[in-house]
Write a protein that holds these residues in place. Sequence first.
Motif: not given
Length: 396
Positions: A220-224
């Motif tokens: 659910l976490e899209k941040s790189p």
Amino acid sequence: MTQPFGVVFDSCFRTKAWEEEEYKAYLCNTVTQFQETYPESSIMIFNFHEGDTKKNIHHILLEYYITIVDYPKHYEGCPLLTMEVIHHFIKSSESWLSLGQQTVLLIHCELGGWPVLAFMLAALLLSRKVCTSENRALEMVHKRAPKKDILPMMSTLNPLASQLRYLQYVLKRNADEKWPPADKELRLDCVIIRMIPDFDGKGGCRPVFRIFARDPLLHLEKSPKLLFSTPRRSPNARSYDQAESKLVKIDINCDVQGDVVLECIHWDDDMMKETIMYRVMFNTAYIKSNTLMLNHDEIDVCWDAKDRVPKDFKAEISFSEKYAITSMVPVDLSRFKGEGIPMEAFGKVQQMLSSVDWLVCKGFATLNGQHQTALSDIVNQVLENSFHRTGSSNLH
């Protein structure tokens, strides 16, 4: 105005920061002039911005009641965006412009955002089949710049190699492939380098790697995040000489998924000073036969460092396969009915949205006015503001 079109603020070419009042006057004068020229136009603004900051354009244009959608202006320092965001930009642009002859897409970027804006415009030209070649699309956009050397002024590394790679991904959309494809998780096993670059001044280098991407374990976490960095005590952190080492294999063993930035760094003898040798951005969905082959012209290097990389340089990035997942979450549009929205406006925007995969994208912000909103809330804003106005510097 006889047909829908897109325009860009010519401030995208600016290399010096604005004074606050100067910037406000520029925006307001541009918007006012555009509204007077096209009084019946309906406007949506796409703004390429830095991080999560709420910049002046939202406050300055608040009184004009214009919907503003924010996109990042880089991905881990690369003037590129993720496949998911590119998909959203293209589909929402096409759908907005298809609403009618009076619709206008106005594109703005913050200081230094021209490299990613140019890439996104090239992607739009390809998707609309104005161009059929990724090189031609970028060339058409960059010809609009007032100076030929403006790109080096805004990007430390020459980003064209990675940008062309992603434009090739966009071309696959025109080939009726499922696009964007589902994310594919791979293990990045190793990098094999043929013909060592010269970054130590002695005909060699000490290559180490950093890898940035979303964490495959946090779906659910899209941040790189920084997923891998060669430890300073690693046996891989050693020097190689061109005369002695024609081929070098460096183990990495890092799980990656989706959009990945790989940086190859040179450490000096005391391992304190570092110089980036090259950078590559790619998407795992397009890795064929578990290998990404890169030559001298397919890596992003500093503008003054191309001669340090031999003409017959090759880097082979080797993967092993895991599994594929999808990261697209559709938004339920039925809940917007019955909220006091005129049926005529709802019908037009519903027609637009019916052909767009509106995604809940955690990796970038969607803003209107002074407040951050979920991506689905932009539907309300489009409904409420579907016939308001703005503009500048035409790019068909």
